[in-house]
Structure formats: structure tokens, C-alpha cells
Design an enzyme around this catalytic site. Structure first.
Site, short mmCIF file in Angstrom:
data_model
loop_
_atom_site.label_atom_id
_atom_site.label_comp_id
_atom_site.label_asym_id
_atom_site.label_seq_id
_atom_site.Cartn_x
_atom_site.Cartn_y
_atom_site.Cartn_z
CD GLU A 6 17.32 22.54 -22.46
OE1 GLU A 6 16.45 21.71 -22.15
OE2 GLU A 6 17.97 23.19 -21.62
CG HIS B 182 13.76 19.69 -21.70
ND1 HIS B 182 14.25 20.86 -21.17
CD2 HIS B 182 12.47 19.61 -21.30
CE1 HIS B 182 13.28 21.46 -20.49
NE2 HIS B 182 12.19 20.71 -20.54
CB SER C 125 10.96 21.75 -17.76
OG SER C 125 10.25 22.03 -18.95
#
Length: 534
Positions: free
Chosen positions: A344, A444, A227
Site C-alpha cells: 500500500e 495504493h 481508500s
């Protein structure tokens, strides 16, 4: 020392799956001890030994950023004479007290915040002039929050299993790491830009000078992050000061293509100064104010557009946009790996329903296709054809991920291979978590515990099924193989070819791992056409 060890044991053990917690606690207590002292450029440090891994927490790589060092490039830490016990994590960088809500934050140590945050954690199977690959983890949270100290990022299992040295980095974030003052305050402030990224470069410099004593090879360093950490990886790849300090790079569900302009960053800084009652001639006052006062002003709503949101193309530390219009030349010979997970945004609050209505799904898809209802229905039809028996919720989640983080990962690969100077590898993670009745799917951050082989530590993310271990082995071994050689292949994976513009080979990580060439070709091209038409 025993009280420190006990506290850390129970923090760590509290998240293991029921049934094996007592055994792990007992084993931990028997095996915990102190490492030999290690000489660094600042002085000798001593860590803990657990599970056969030497663990050094809160090792300073630069001085405190408080006072005269605030908003300035990192400076060398003062040396010490006595052996420094590195048994506990250091401070996290100042940031939002609460942070966003996600499964990852349930594995947060909640260490104190402060400006003496330029510390690293080191995990190594053996000390002394070793030649192990070094894997430097850059945490997520955008450029605004997070911490390298989280339990999810504990490098013990990865270090022990794959015989690598793992290093977790903390650095300045948000206002304290990215307030742009270089064009406001004269020569003193000329390098007051991207100091959060300059911190990471300083950490890599410390690693180059010291990691050999911890068993690592300073000539074989991999930076990897997820990320926001992926954004930091892709930014470091464009920073001249980082050249030669790392030799491989991995970006997981994160990228940074373009930075803020000097003009926009200066305008935002001027608005912030006005908010706290200062003029550009009074920048020294910024170093005297309590950091909490500055943070509160930064977090005040409405926010200031473009204020300290991340790197700036300052012409010094970052001379160009990171990956626009092409891959950065400064890291052209560095092998690169990148990828994303299937759904995600399934980690958002509130978690998407197991099955949303047709109307809700279409409403969300319309946002992707610029509110074109006919195009939305066309895209839904496409996804239902290419993903048989797909649910309404999955139509939106997969399409949205394909259009954002997956598209970005694919674009990184395209730009890297177009450069033609180093190999690139692409992956796609589709394993689905059973937690929360399966609502979070392949969310995610879910790939992180598999990479670190921390699936029991992260049982709140992964559940407790035995099938997790095989996938965690395959992924952690692939990441370590890439760190070792620049190629992620190992005997327990199908052959994973490098990415090319012709074949677009992609490793699918699930209970069955397989390579597929251009696995979402139709969807990819349709979404790309929509983006380019806007």
C-alpha cells in the site's frame, strides 16, 4: 458543442499509451454525439454518446452549498425548464489546492473548485426503463480531498463492458463537509453534522428516484469506493438514512471503524471559531465569509486536532461508531466485499528504494512493533520465511500493509460474517506495476484501473504490457457480477467462496488468480498480538 467535445477528447486521449492514441482520437471524434434528453425530477438533461455509452457530466443532485446552505444538510436543487446540457464535469469541492502527490493525481482533470459541487457523472449503455445494476463510485482522498471527476474514475469502459450503469459522486469535504456545529448553534444548526456524508445519502436518494430513466435498476444499487471511498462505504453502512438506498457494498483499501465524539468535534469547532474571530453565537457569519478565507484558516498550521477529519457520532445522522464494537445492524443484510493491495505505502513520496539497507528496513519495522528491536528481528525472520527471497524493501512494505489496510479489511470481513446475515468476500491484489523501474510495486490505488477497465487511461500507473487486459477483465467482471447478484463469481475466475471465520477464503488477484484460505495466517496472528499488547 464541438469545441467541448474536442477539449474532452484530447484531455482523455493524452494519457493513452503511445501508438494507439491517433486511432482512439479519430474513433472518438466520429462516434461522439448527443444523447436523447432524459427527464429527471429537476428537469430534462442531455449528455454525450461516445463508444456507445451515454455520458452525463455534472448532473445536479442537490443545490449549491454556498451562502445560507453552507454547513447545512443538502437541499433539493431548483428545477429547470429547458434541456440542460450535461457535457462537462462540475466543480470539485473546496480543498487543498495542491493535494498529495501520487500517480492518481496525474489523471486529475483539475476542474475548478467551488461550492456548487453536489453533482454526479452518469455512464450508461442504454436509456429508458432499464434494469441494469447501478454502481455508485465514492472517490478516495480521505474525507478531505479528491474528486469523482478524475479520468481514472471514468465509468465508460466498465459500463460498456459489463452492461451496468456507473455513477460517480462529488460531495463536500474537509471543513465544508465535516465541521461539527450541531451542539453550538441551537435548533437552526442541529443537523449541521456530517453534511459531506449527508450529501452522499442525498445522491443515493436522487439515484433511487431517477436512475431508471438512465437504464438502471433503483432496486439494485452497489456503493463502492477506494481508500477514503472505502471509509465512506463503511460509514454509509452505519447510517440509518442510507438504509434501502443501496443493496451491495465494496470497500477497497479503506475503512472507517470509529468516528469522532461529539465532545471532541465540538472542542475542535470552538478552536476554529476562535481562530477566525467568531463566537458560537455568531455562526451565521460562517455563511457570509468567502469560502477561500475559511479554507485558508482551516489549512493554517499548526492544525487544530480533530478538526473536520471525518464523521462524528452525532446521535442523528450517525448514531453509533461505524464498525465498533461490531458490524452495523442497519446494513446487516447487505452483501459486502473488501480487500487491499500488497504494498500500500509504495506510492508515498519519496517512493521507497528498490532495495533499502538492512538498517533502514529494521528502523522502519521497529515502528510497527513499538520500537522493540528483538520483536522487529523476529518479525523480519518470519516474513523472510513466509516470503522466500523477499527484499528488505518488501519486508517493510508488505508488513506495514499487512498491519494497516489489510488488517482493517480482514477485520471488516470478520465482523460482517460474525453478524451472519449476508455474504462477505475478501480479496488481495498483488499484481505489480512496472512503472518507475518497478519501485511502486503493488501500490495504493493500483487496483482502481483494473476494476474500471481503465488500464490504458491509467498507463502512467499500469505500464503498457498486454498481460494487464486479462486481469482487468477478471476484476471488472467480478465487481460487476457482485453488483448484479451479490456474488463476484464469473466463468473466467476460479471459484471464489464466501469468507468464513473457519476458512478465510481470499481471492488473490494477479496474472494468475487463485483462492487461498487464510493466506497470511502466521503474519496476521503475529501482528495482531503486537497490536493487542500495545
Amino acid at each position: 458543442m464541438s469545441s467541448i467535445i474536442t477539449r474532452r477528447i484530447f484531455i482523455g486521449a493524452s494519457i493513452f499509451i503511445p501508438g494507439i492514441v491517433p486511432r482512439l482520437i479519430a474513433q472518438d471524434a466520429r462516434s461522439a454525439g448527443m444523447s436523447p434528453a432524459v427527464q429527471t425530477t429537476g428537469g430534462r438533461v442531455r449528455g454525450l454518446v461516445r463508444y456507445g455509452v451515454n455520458q452525463f457530466y455534472g448532473v445536479p443532485y442537490a443545490a449549491s452549498t454556498a451562502g445560507a446552505n453552507r454547513f447545512m444538510p443538502p437541499v433539493k436543487a431548483a428545477s429547470w425548464t429547458a434541456v440542460r446540457d450535461c457535457f462537462e464535469v462540475g466543480e470539485r469541492a473546496p480543498q487543498d489546492e495542491d493535494g498529495p502527490i501520487s500517480e492518481v493525481f496525474s489523471l486529475d482533470r483539475r476542474e475548478p473548485m467551488g461550492e456548487d459541487c453536489l453533482k454526479i457523472n452518469i455512464y450508461t449503455p442504454g436509456l429508458g426503463n432499464g434494469r441494469r445494476p447501478v454502481m455508485v463510485w465514492l472517490h478516495g482522498g480521505g474525507f478531505a480531498g479528491g474528486s469523482g471527476n478524475w479520468l481514472l474514475y471514468d465509468g465508460t469502459n466498465l459500463a460498456r463492458k459489463e452492461d451496468v450503469v456507473v455513477v460517480g459522486v462529488n460531495h463536500r469535504l474537509n471543513l465544508f463537509g465535516f465541521l461539527y456545529l450541531a451542539d453550538l448553534g441551537g435548533e437552526k444548526w442541529a443537523n449541521s453534522s456530517n453534511v459531506g456524508m449527508q450529501d452522499i445519502v442525498a445522491a443515493l436518494g436522487w439515484i433511487k428516484e431517477n436512475i431508471s430513466a438512465f437504464g438502471g435498476d433503483p432496486g439494485n444499487v452497489t456503493i463502492f469506493g477506494q481508500s477514503g471511498g472505502g471509509g465512506k462505504v463503511s460509514t454509509l453502512m452505519a447510517m440509518p438514512a442510507a438504509k434501502g438506498l443501496f443493496h451491495r457494498a465494496i470497500a477497497q483499501s479503506g475503512s472507517a471503524f470509529r468516528a469522532a465524539t461529539r465532545a471532541n468535534a465540538t472542542k475542535a469547532a470552538e478552536e476554529f471559531l476562535a481562530r477566525i474571530g467568531l463566537k458560537s453565537s455568531q455562526l451565521d457569519e460562517l455563511q457570509k465569509m468567502p469560502w477561500r478565507q475559511l479554507r485558508e484558516a482551516f489549512e493554517k498550521r499548526p492544525g487544530i486536532q480533530g478538526l473536520a477529519g471525518g464523521p462524528v457520532t452525532d446521535g442523528r445522522s450517525l448514531p453509533r461508531d461505524q464498525w465498533y464494537p461490531d458490524a452495523p445492524e442497519v446494513s446487516a443484510t447487505v452483501p459486502f466485499m473488501q480487500g487491499s493491495v500488497q504494498t500500500e505505502d509504495a506510492w508515498n513520496e519519496p517512493v521507497p528504494p528498490l532495495e533499502m539497507s538492512e538498517d533502514e528496513m529494521l528502523t522502519r519495522v521497529k515502528r510497527i512493533v513499538r520500537n522493540d528491536e528483538a520483536k522487529a528481528k523476529e518479525m523480519v525472520t518470519l516474513y523472510r520465511r513466509t516470503h522466500p527471497d523477499i527484499s528488505n524493501t518488501d519486508v517493510w512494505l508488505i508488513m506495514n500493509a499487512d498491519n494497516t489496510r489489510r488488517a482493517n479489511a480482514q477485520q471488516l470481513a470478520e465482523l460482517k460474517v460474525a453478524q451472519g446475515k449476508a455474504a462477505d468476500y475478501q480479496y488481495y491484489f498483488t499484481w505489480r506495476s512496472p512503472v518507475h523501474r518497478g519501485q511502486m510495486k503493488s501500490f495504493h490505488t493500483l487496483d482502481i484501473p483494473f476494476v474500471f477497465y481503465n488500464i490504458d487511461i491509467a498507463a502512467s500507473m499500469t505500464g503498457a504490457g498486454n498481460e494487464r487486459y486479462a486481469l482487468a477483465h477478471k476484476m471488472s467482471a467480478a465487481w460487476a457480477a457482485f453488483a448484479r447478484t451479490g456474488n463476484p463469481n464469473h466463468p473466467d475466475l476460479p471459484n471464489w467462496p464466501a469468507f468464513t471465520l473457519k476458512d478465510r477464503a481470499t481471492m488473490i488477484f494477479n496474472n494468475e488468480c487463485k483462492v487461498v484460505n487464510d493466506p497470511n495466517r502466521e503474519e496476521r496472528l503475529a501482528l495482531k498480538a503486537i497490536r493487542e499488547a500495545s
